[in-house]
Scaffold this active site. Structure first.
Site, mmCIF file in Angstrom:
data_model
loop_
_atom_site.group_PDB
_atom_site.id
_atom_site.type_symbol
_atom_site.label_atom_id
_atom_site.label_comp_id
_atom_site.label_asym_id
_atom_site.label_seq_id
_atom_site.Cartn_x
_atom_site.Cartn_y
_atom_site.Cartn_z
ATOM 1 N N LYS A 110 -7.501 8.726 -34.324
ATOM 2 C CA LYS A 110 -6.054 9.125 -34.003
ATOM 3 C C LYS A 110 -5.178 8.704 -35.393
ATOM 4 O O LYS A 110 -4.244 9.618 -35.609
ATOM 5 C CB LYS A 110 -5.440 8.489 -32.740
ATOM 6 C CG LYS A 110 -6.002 9.007 -31.579
ATOM 7 C CD LYS A 110 -5.215 8.198 -30.509
ATOM 8 C CE LYS A 110 -5.590 8.830 -29.150
ATOM 9 N NZ LYS A 110 -5.219 8.091 -28.055
ATOM 10 N N LYS A 190 -14.582 16.750 -27.334
ATOM 11 C CA LYS A 190 -14.334 16.398 -26.029
ATOM 12 C C LYS A 190 -13.236 17.112 -25.614
ATOM 13 O O LYS A 190 -12.149 17.299 -26.220
ATOM 14 C CB LYS A 190 -13.764 14.914 -26.441
ATOM 15 C CG LYS A 190 -13.666 14.046 -25.141
ATOM 16 C CD LYS A 190 -13.272 12.523 -25.383
ATOM 17 C CE LYS A 190 -11.866 12.667 -25.694
ATOM 18 N NZ LYS A 190 -11.185 11.200 -25.880
ATOM 19 N N LYS A 193 -6.457 17.083 -24.062
ATOM 20 C CA LYS A 193 -4.996 17.929 -24.234
ATOM 21 C C LYS A 193 -4.718 17.914 -25.548
ATOM 22 O O LYS A 193 -4.034 19.263 -26.023
ATOM 23 C CB LYS A 193 -3.917 17.168 -23.546
ATOM 24 C CG LYS A 193 -3.886 17.398 -22.248
ATOM 25 C CD LYS A 193 -2.509 17.138 -21.849
ATOM 26 C CE LYS A 193 -1.551 18.387 -21.880
ATOM 27 N NZ LYS A 193 -0.306 18.014 -20.959
HETATM 28 P P1 TYM Z 1 -6.553 8.455 -21.006
HETATM 29 O O1 TYM Z 1 -5.209 8.674 -20.640
HETATM 30 O O2 TYM Z 1 -6.953 9.074 -22.358
HETATM 31 O O3 TYM Z 1 -7.678 8.986 -20.189
HETATM 32 C C1 TYM Z 1 -7.925 8.558 -18.820
HETATM 33 C C2 TYM Z 1 -9.194 8.588 -18.246
HETATM 34 O O4 TYM Z 1 -9.999 9.732 -18.457
HETATM 35 C C3 TYM Z 1 -11.143 9.620 -19.251
HETATM 36 N N1 TYM Z 1 -11.338 10.874 -20.050
HETATM 37 C C4 TYM Z 1 -12.514 11.487 -19.952
HETATM 38 N N2 TYM Z 1 -13.576 11.295 -19.125
HETATM 39 C C5 TYM Z 1 -14.676 12.288 -19.665
HETATM 40 N N3 TYM Z 1 -14.685 13.324 -20.487
HETATM 41 C C6 TYM Z 1 -13.237 13.579 -21.333
HETATM 42 N N4 TYM Z 1 -13.374 14.418 -21.840
HETATM 43 C C7 TYM Z 1 -12.250 12.516 -20.921
HETATM 44 N N5 TYM Z 1 -10.934 12.590 -21.335
HETATM 45 C C8 TYM Z 1 -10.500 11.418 -20.796
HETATM 46 C C9 TYM Z 1 -10.901 8.338 -20.021
HETATM 47 O O5 TYM Z 1 -12.129 7.978 -20.261
HETATM 48 C C10 TYM Z 1 -10.126 7.505 -19.075
HETATM 49 O O6 TYM Z 1 -11.055 6.831 -18.255
HETATM 50 N N6 TYM Z 1 -6.487 3.712 -22.799
HETATM 51 C C11 TYM Z 1 -6.531 4.600 -21.452
HETATM 52 C C12 TYM Z 1 -5.697 4.136 -20.562
HETATM 53 C C13 TYM Z 1 -5.505 2.730 -19.997
HETATM 54 C C14 TYM Z 1 -6.767 2.069 -19.610
HETATM 55 C C15 TYM Z 1 -6.035 0.717 -19.296
HETATM 56 C C16 TYM Z 1 -7.961 2.362 -18.860
HETATM 57 C C17 TYM Z 1 -4.638 1.828 -20.056
HETATM 58 N N7 TYM Z 1 -4.971 0.741 -19.637
HETATM 59 C C18 TYM Z 1 -6.634 -0.207 -18.685
HETATM 60 C C19 TYM Z 1 -8.539 1.442 -18.246
HETATM 61 C C20 TYM Z 1 -8.116 0.116 -18.226
HETATM 62 C C21 TYM Z 1 -6.471 6.053 -21.828
HETATM 63 O O7 TYM Z 1 -5.832 6.334 -23.112
HETATM 64 O O8 TYM Z 1 -7.060 7.013 -21.177
#
Ligand code: TYM
Length: 328
Positions: A110, A190, A193
């Protein structure tokens, strides 16, 4: 068992989020005490538009409830409604070697795309660890891209316990069958968005879903002998989540025999995706008519969870020597 996870409010939820994590969030509601959050503090590391953040947060809540989160079985809240997490973040950040954060691949990716890299992006895994540890969660359902951050949370738990006495469990991950859903139009990336045209959104109408699958890339050039091309592998992954085992076996046999027709595979996959996504879209539309209900769910959750958050903070303050906060 205590279960915790979160998603950033980047707008509508996509198929990668759903198949990679949210499906497990829904399933795990019957396995333990589930706490789920819309991580709006985290989202400030990227999108800082104050006009759209409330709507994006609301949309995420709509999506999650439409996917099957049940306020009777889980607690769904907005991260910033529990500001105690930021205090824990500070305390944990003082126990976090910079070198550990420098290794984070998501930070490297990023920050490489940003002109000015904000400190929040760098300390992002500490906030994520604090989310989890604040509620002493034991299991965290996430997609593969969050595993490295989860490992940081485990290290923080261990380190805090060693320094100040046993306080936090070491959280374990829980993965789905689709740990990393790739973009249909570019299966080397991957689904996300931020990759233009790569994501099927849960709010997409049937014809858009079908168009995505129809255009899915199957041939990505030469692959090592015996290895499926990434585009085909991605479709098999989705098939394993959304289709019956018989359908998966049927296409696998054809693949092995060298008779697989991609058109047929795509047809089956798009029908099964539409069958899974259409009811979510319909529930979402119904919920959108009840904004007060959705907001009340979030507020009630925060009221309830703040009690736990304050208790953890009181324990952490005592153990670290920060002591009691005088009443106002
Ligand atoms: P975020 O918002 O990017 O994504 C949410 C969840 O979706 C999963 N994910 C995917 N899984 C499979 N294939 C993909 N292409 C894909 N894109 C996204 C992510 O692995 C995630 O589980 N930092 C985290 C949010 C967060 C969090 C937490 C998660 C904040 N605090 C505490 C767990 C525990 C995030 O940005 O997820």
């Amino acid at each position: 068992m205590k279960i915790y996870s979160a998603i950033q409010p980047t707008g509508a939820i996509h198929l990668g989020n759903y198949a990679g994590a949210i499906m497990n969030w829904v399933k795990m509601q019957d396995e333990g005490e589930c706490i789920y959050s819309i991580a709006n503090y985290h989202s400030l590391t990227a999108n800082k538009d104050p006009h759209t953040l409330p709507q994006r947060t609301f949309e995420a809540a709509l999506d999650l409830l439409a996917c099957g989160l049940d306020p009777q079985k889980c607690t769904l809240y907005v991260q910033s409604h529990i500001p105690e997490v930021t205090e824990l973040t500070w305390i944990l950040s003082c126990c976090a070697p910079i070198g550990e954060l420098n290794r984070m691949t998501q930070f490297k990716d990023k920050s490489a795309r940003m002109e000015v890299v904000n400190a929040g992006l760098f300390t992002y895994p500490i906030l994520m660890a604090s989310d989890i540890l604040l509620f002493k969660a034991e299991v965290v359902p996430v997609g593969e891209d969050q595993l490295q951050h989860l490992e940081v949370a485990r290290v923080f738990a261990r380190r805090f316990n060693a320094l100040f006495g046993e306080t936090f469990p070491e959280p374990q991950s829980r993965l789905t069958k689709a740990t990393r859903v790739m973009a249909l139009n570019d299966p080397t990336k991957k689904m996300s968005k931020s990759v233009e045209g790569s994501a099927i959104m849960l709010s997409d109408p049937d014809n858009v879903i079908k168009k995505h699958v129809k255009r899915a890339v199957t041939d990505c050039g030469a692959t090592p002998d015996g290895q499926m091309s990434p585009g085909v592998a991605n479709m098999f992954t989705l098939l394993s989540v959304f289709s019956t085992p018989e359908t998966v076996a049927h296409f696998q046999e054809q693949y092995q025999a060298g008779t697989l027709r991609y058109g047929e595979l795509k047809e089956a996959l798009s029908n099964d995706l539409v069958a899974a996504i259409a009811p979510i879209r319909e529930r979402r539309a119904e919920l959108a008519q009840k904004p007060d209900y959705v907001k009340e769910v979030l507020i009630e959750s925060a009221r309830k969870l703040r009690v736990t958050a304050k208790a953890t903070l009181a324990e952490v303050r005592e153990k670290t020597g920060l002591g009691v906060t005088p009443e106002a």
